[in-house]
Design a protein around this motif. Structure first.
Motif, PDB file in Angstrom:
ATOM      1  N   ARG A  93       3.065  13.332  30.719  1.00 55.31           N
ATOM      2  CA  ARG A  93       3.339  13.337  32.156  1.00 55.31           C
ATOM      3  C   ARG A  93       2.436  14.373  32.821  1.00 55.31           C
ATOM      4  O   ARG A  93       2.313  15.500  32.332  1.00 55.31           O
ATOM      5  N   ARG A  94       1.825  13.977  33.938  1.00 57.79           N
ATOM      6  CA  ARG A  94       0.936  14.870  34.672  1.00 57.79           C
ATOM      7  C   ARG A  94       1.261  14.814  36.164  1.00 57.79           C
ATOM      8  O   ARG A  94       1.262  13.740  36.759  1.00 57.79           O
ATOM      9  N   ILE A  95       1.556  15.992  36.729  1.00 60.25           N
ATOM     10  CA  ILE A  95       1.775  16.125  38.174  1.00 60.25           C
ATOM     11  C   ILE A  95       0.564  16.845  38.743  1.00 60.25           C
ATOM     12  O   ILE A  95       0.224  17.944  38.297  1.00 60.25           O
ATOM     13  N   THR A  96      -0.095  16.218  39.715  1.00 59.69           N
ATOM     14  CA  THR A  96      -1.342  16.738  40.255  1.00 59.69           C
ATOM     15  C   THR A  96      -1.190  17.024  41.740  1.00 59.69           C
ATOM     16  O   THR A  96      -0.688  16.179  42.500  1.00 59.69           O
ATOM     17  N   TYR A  97      -1.628  18.228  42.133  1.00 57.54           N
ATOM     18  CA  TYR A  97      -1.743  18.599  43.543  1.00 57.54           C
ATOM     19  C   TYR A  97      -3.227  18.817  43.823  1.00 57.54           C
ATOM     20  O   TYR A  97      -3.879  19.631  43.169  1.00 57.54           O
ATOM     21  N   GLU A  98      -3.746  18.066  44.793  1.00 57.61           N
ATOM     22  CA  GLU A  98      -5.176  18.105  45.063  1.00 57.61           C
ATOM     23  C   GLU A  98      -5.417  18.248  46.551  1.00 57.61           C
ATOM     24  O   GLU A  98      -4.826  17.523  47.368  1.00 57.61           O
ATOM     25  N   LEU A  99      -6.279  19.175  46.911  1.00 53.11           N
ATOM     26  CA  LEU A  99      -6.691  19.370  48.299  1.00 53.11           C
ATOM     27  C   LEU A  99      -7.958  18.552  48.532  1.00 53.11           C
ATOM     28  O   LEU A  99      -8.985  18.782  47.874  1.00 53.11           O
ATOM     29  N   ASP A 100      -7.871  17.569  49.461  1.00 52.18           N
ATOM     30  CA  ASP A 100      -8.985  16.648  49.664  1.00 52.18           C
ATOM     31  C   ASP A 100      -9.058  16.282  51.147  1.00 52.18           C
ATOM     32  O   ASP A 100      -8.206  16.654  51.946  1.00 52.18           O
ATOM     33  N   TRP A 101     -10.091  15.484  51.488  1.00 49.36           N
ATOM     34  CA  TRP A 101     -10.270  15.053  52.873  1.00 49.36           C
ATOM     35  C   TRP A 101      -9.133  14.129  53.288  1.00 49.36           C
ATOM     36  O   TRP A 101      -8.598  13.369  52.474  1.00 49.36           O
ATOM     37  N   ILE A 102      -8.754  14.182  54.545  1.00 44.99           N
ATOM     38  CA  ILE A 102      -7.701  13.308  55.061  1.00 44.99           C
ATOM     39  C   ILE A 102      -8.216  11.874  55.076  1.00 44.99           C
ATOM     40  O   ILE A 102      -9.300  11.587  55.586  1.00 44.99           O
ATOM     41  N   ARG A 103      -7.441  10.986  54.512  1.00 46.36           N
ATOM     42  CA  ARG A 103      -7.821   9.577  54.401  1.00 46.36           C
ATOM     43  C   ARG A 103      -6.900   8.720  55.271  1.00 46.36           C
ATOM     44  O   ARG A 103      -5.883   9.196  55.777  1.00 46.36           O
ATOM     45  N   PRO A 104      -7.227   7.434  55.428  1.00 45.50           N
ATOM     46  CA  PRO A 104      -6.359   6.562  56.228  1.00 45.50           C
ATOM     47  C   PRO A 104      -4.948   6.469  55.660  1.00 45.50           C
ATOM     48  O   PRO A 104      -4.681   6.818  54.510  1.00 45.50           O
ATOM     49  N   LEU A 105      -4.060   5.971  56.466  1.00 47.41           N
ATOM     50  CA  LEU A 105      -2.648   5.877  56.110  1.00 47.41           C
ATOM     51  C   LEU A 105      -2.457   4.904  54.945  1.00 47.41           C
ATOM     52  O   LEU A 105      -3.133   3.873  54.859  1.00 47.41           O
ATOM     53  N   SER A 106      -1.534   5.248  54.046  1.00 48.59           N
ATOM     54  CA  SER A 106      -1.214   4.380  52.910  1.00 48.59           C
ATOM     55  C   SER A 106       0.288   4.198  52.818  1.00 48.59           C
ATOM     56  O   SER A 106       1.059   4.980  53.382  1.00 48.59           O
ATOM     57  N   ALA A 107       0.707   3.154  52.090  1.00 48.50           N
ATOM     58  CA  ALA A 107       2.130   2.848  51.933  1.00 48.50           C
ATOM     59  C   ALA A 107       2.377   2.371  50.516  1.00 48.50           C
ATOM     60  O   ALA A 107       1.448   1.981  49.786  1.00 48.50           O
ATOM     61  N   SER A 108       3.631   2.400  50.108  1.00 43.92           N
ATOM     62  CA  SER A 108       4.007   1.956  48.760  1.00 43.92           C
ATOM     63  C   SER A 108       3.846   0.449  48.644  1.00 43.92           C
ATOM     64  O   SER A 108       4.171  -0.311  49.565  1.00 43.92           O
ATOM     65  N   GLY A 109       3.347   0.023  47.482  1.00 46.65           N
ATOM     66  CA  GLY A 109       3.149  -1.399  47.243  1.00 46.65           C
ATOM     67  C   GLY A 109       3.047  -1.682  45.757  1.00 46.65           C
ATOM     68  O   GLY A 109       3.379  -0.824  44.910  1.00 46.65           O
ATOM     69  N   LEU A 110       2.582  -2.892  45.406  1.00 44.26           N
ATOM     70  CA  LEU A 110       2.438  -3.317  44.020  1.00 44.26           C
ATOM     71  C   LEU A 110       1.022  -3.848  43.823  1.00 44.26           C
ATOM     72  O   LEU A 110       0.449  -4.477  44.723  1.00 44.26           O
ATOM     73  N   ASP A 111       0.477  -3.567  42.627  1.00 43.85           N
ATOM     74  CA  ASP A 111      -0.827  -4.142  42.321  1.00 43.85           C
ATOM     75  C   ASP A 111      -0.650  -5.539  41.743  1.00 43.85           C
ATOM     76  O   ASP A 111       0.475  -6.074  41.691  1.00 43.85           O
ATOM     77  N   GLN A 112      -1.723  -6.139  41.260  1.00 43.45           N
ATOM     78  CA  GLN A 112      -1.652  -7.512  40.759  1.00 43.45           C
ATOM     79  C   GLN A 112      -0.786  -7.627  39.518  1.00 43.45           C
ATOM     80  O   GLN A 112      -0.220  -8.683  39.250  1.00 43.45           O
ATOM     81  N   GLY A 113      -0.661  -6.542  38.768  1.00 45.51           N
ATOM     82  CA  GLY A 113       0.189  -6.576  37.582  1.00 45.51           C
ATOM     83  C   GLY A 113       1.623  -6.171  37.844  1.00 45.51           C
ATOM     84  O   GLY A 113       2.413  -6.040  36.892  1.00 45.51           O
ATOM     85  N   GLY A 114       1.999  -5.963  39.095  1.00 48.36           N
ATOM     86  CA  GLY A 114       3.367  -5.566  39.421  1.00 48.36           C
ATOM     87  C   GLY A 114       3.635  -4.081  39.260  1.00 48.36           C
ATOM     88  O   GLY A 114       4.795  -3.660  39.278  1.00 48.36           O
ATOM     89  N   ARG A 115       2.590  -3.281  39.125  1.00 55.00           N
ATOM     90  CA  ARG A 115       2.758  -1.838  38.957  1.00 55.00           C
ATOM     91  C   ARG A 115       2.838  -1.166  40.318  1.00 55.00           C
ATOM     92  O   ARG A 115       2.012  -1.435  41.197  1.00 55.00           O
ATOM     93  N   PRO A 116       3.832  -0.278  40.538  1.00 47.77           N
ATOM     94  CA  PRO A 116       3.919   0.400  41.837  1.00 47.77           C
ATOM     95  C   PRO A 116       2.713   1.301  42.075  1.00 47.77           C
ATOM     96  O   PRO A 116       2.378   2.153  41.249  1.00 47.77           O
ATOM     97  N   VAL A 117       2.046   1.114  43.209  1.00 53.99           N
ATOM     98  CA  VAL A 117       0.897   1.919  43.610  1.00 53.99           C
ATOM     99  C   VAL A 117       0.972   2.107  45.128  1.00 53.99           C
ATOM    100  O   VAL A 117       1.853   1.576  45.795  1.00 53.99           O
ATOM    101  N   ARG A 118       0.021   2.862  45.649  1.00 54.52           N
ATOM    102  CA  ARG A 118      -0.109   3.010  47.089  1.00 54.52           C
ATOM    103  C   ARG A 118      -1.343   2.236  47.549  1.00 54.52           C
ATOM    104  O   ARG A 118      -2.384   2.235  46.873  1.00 54.52           O
TER     105      ARG A 118
END
Length: 627
Positions: free
Chosen positions: A212-237
């Motif tokens: 298990r890996r929890i990552t905190y990363e400071l990066d450029w602000i990107r467009p808005l994202s929301a919870s969804g599913l990929d083609q394999g049914g895996r939860p992603v944003r």
């Protein structure tokens, strides 16, 4: 020529132990430290993780068990009586102090009516309420136990939506993997931090070994994202798309309050900054099966396409989730001030570890010698009468019958045992001198043997310099933690923090050495009576000396509410009862207007109206005065 190169780094003080530095490879033993040699652990962190485990073994009386991996079962016979743990506990109590107080500069002047002082007092009260709810002293004790014993501690400050407040969590430094800049200072704040650990196999639930890996990363602000599913049914944003006008192509949406400049960069105005910024912190919480990690991959380059992302309590998939903060809320606490261009602190046990090994050997020898002293070895010469070899064991009341010319000799090992105990006392003093813990701080000195208070203060000199350096390494981290707490309350839009501007706050650690309260009281009283210090400074000095003052501001209010002598002087100086009442913390009484004095009429005066009567009285007084 096949010679082993000498390694000098932050953990080279452990090179003397064969289990830590293999004689041929110079690396930690794989059987003793399998976690340090995991495939996902960077090579630069192998010695650090092995050092943490070795130090934890000393702290838990398991150093012999760890040494048995290389030296065999005979190493388990060594005695460990908890000396390293005692040193760690003593240093933790000293570096924490008897109590901890959160203060905001300027809050003590709030009674003067200054708006800035009132704002400081408000922030101070809110931080103290949070510290009480969050059990901050206990969290600090958990982190300091790691920092003193292992050399490093880790805080995580985060917003808990369910509890509607900022939470604080302590992590083992063995889970902490910062991505440090190669060309920067090691003391700089890393922009990317991983907190990673392995999860064992769970046969009942059918789960394989995982990472298990929890990552905190400071990066450029990107467009808005929301919870969804990929083609394999895996939860992603996934990015959120919007249509600007009818007939136009969809474009990525931006978050509420974000702005896009002419170059396409997204900026955001945070409530604690004066100008907009282009950066934000992203959170990723992912889990991998260890069987899926193949090839030259470490904790920073794990493939995200085979990871399973966790979800927050409100259902948000933790795959680069925008936290709407411009800082990484992970605080690394080094035990000592790191050397130049270094990031890691040093354990307080580091320089005395070889002395602790000698103590273990002396304790083992003393244990064996005490067995022969309690059950002495007897030597019989001559023929014993009526006793077999089995009946010759030594015991209370046992009688040996020896034939003519026989004798009995006893092997006395008490002098050797006494010498071993003296040697142990010398080693304990040597360890205390190296760690800079005088006997008085360990509680091993007889108070009656201290000639004077001045001599006691001189003996605490090494401890003073030690704790000063350790607190210096923590001072900025304490202020940083309180700064993060204020910003997270604003980011979480807590109603009590509405309209509040974050202010610099300090975490004051109490005294750690015995103090003469009577002497401090006499000094403070003399200085206050002479007008050399204010009442606020006097109360603060008494608080630092260990007087039971829970709230300095409240204590000052109670003192002033009974300062009637000073109130009388204030009344004589100002002549204003409202200000005097405010000084005493009371309500000024309603004063009725004083009636006009009416002089009695002069006998023989026949004027009917008061005006004429008053004029005649004035004339008569004037005439009488002239005559």
């Amino acid at each position: 020529m096949g010679l082993k190169s000498m390694v000098i780094d932050a953990w080279s003080w452990l090179n003397y132990k064969p289990v830590f530095s293999d004689p041929t490879l110079g690396m930690p033993n794989r059987r003793a430290f399998p976690q340090a040699h995991a495939s996902w652990v960077p090579a630069a962190d192998e010695r650090r993780l092995a050092a943490y485990k070795l130090l934890a073994a000393y702290d838990n009386n398991q150093a012999a068990e760890l040494a048995a991996v290389r030296d065999g079962d005979s190493a388990r016979e060594r005695r460990e009586f908890g000396d390293p743990s005692m040193f760690v506990d003593t240093l933790v109590s000293h570096v924490l102090g008897r109590e901890q107080h959160i203060t905001v500069p300027g809050a003590e002047q709030a009674a003067d009516g200054d708006s800035s002082a009132a704002a400081a007092e408000r922030v101070q009260d809110l931080l103290r309420e949070w510290a009480e709810e969050e059990l901050l002293p206990m969290r600090m004790l958990q982190c300091e136990r790691k920092a003193v014993g292992l050399g490093d501690g880790v805080y995580l400050v985060y917003w808990d939506q369910g509890k509607n407040r900022v939470r604080i969590k302590t992590y083992d430094p063995g889970f902490y993997f910062p991505v440090l800049p190669e060309d920067g200072d090691g003391a700089d704040f890393p922009d990317r931090i991983h907190i990673a650990w392995e999860l064992p196999e769970d046969v009942k639930r059918g789960l394989k070994p995982r990472l298990r890996r929890i990552t905190y990363e400071l990066d450029w602000i990107r467009p808005l994202s929301a919870s969804g599913l990929d083609q394999g049914g895996r939860p992603v944003r996934a990015p959120v798309m919007t249509v600007p006008d009818e007939g136009e192509q969809p474009v990525p949406a931006i978050g509420a309050g974000d702005q896009v400049d002419a170059n396409g960069a997204i900026s955001r105005q945070y409530p604690w900054n004066d100008a907009p910024t282009f950066r934000t912190c992203y959170l990723t919480d992912a889990t991998w099966e260890l069987g899926d990690i193949k090839g030259p991959i470490d904790v920073d380059t794990l493939p995200l396409d085979v990871a399973t992302f966790a979800a927050s309590s409100d259902g948000e998939v933790l795959d680069r989730l925008d936290l709407y903060i411009d800082f990484v809320p992970v605080i690394h606490v080094p035990n000592t001030v790191p050397p130049a261009e270094e990031h890691w602190g040093q354990s307080s046990l580091a320089k005395a570890l070889q002395v602790f090994d000698e103590l273990q050997g002396t304790d083992t020898d003393s244990s064996r010698a005490s067995a022969t002293t309690g059950s002495p070895i007897l030597a019989l010469s001559g023929k014993a009468v009526g006793q077999s070899k089995r009946e010759r064991a030594v015991g209370p009341g046992l009688i040996f019958e020896i034939g003519e010319g026989g004798r009995m000799d006893t092997l006395n090992t008490a002098p050797q045992l006494a010498e071993l105990r003296n040697h142990r006392a010398d080693l304990a003093d040597q360890a205390a001198n190296i760690v800079r813990l005088p006997a008085v701080s360990l509680g091993t000195m007889d108070p009656s043997k201290v000639p004077s208070g001045y001599a006691l203060e001189l003996s605490l000199g090494p401890l003073d310099s030690l704790i000063s350096g350790m607190r210096l390494a923590r001072a900025h981290k304490d202020r940083l933690m309180l700064r993060f707490v204020q910003r997270l309350f604003l980011a979480g839009q807590h109603p009590d923090w509405a309209g509040i501007t974050p202010l610099p706050a300090q975490l004051v650690r109490g005294p750690y050495t015995p103090t003469d309260k009577a002497a401090v009281l006499e000094q403070v009283a003399t200085a206050y009576k002479a007008g050399l210090v204010s009442l606020e400074t006097a109360v603060r000095c008494l608080t630092e000396a260990g007087w039971p003052i829970e709230d300095a501001d409240r204590e000052i209010e109670q003192i002033e509410s009974r300062a009637f002598e000073q109130a009388r002087f204030l009344a004589d100086a100002l002549g204003n009862p409202d200000e005097v009442a405010a000084f005493l913390g009371r309500q000024a009484p309603d004063v009725e207007p004083v009636p006009v004095v009416q002089l009695p009429p002069v006998p023989g005066d026949s004027q009917p109206d008061d005006t004429a009567q008053a004029g005649q009285q004035t004339a008569q007084r004037g005439g009488g005065g002239s005559s």
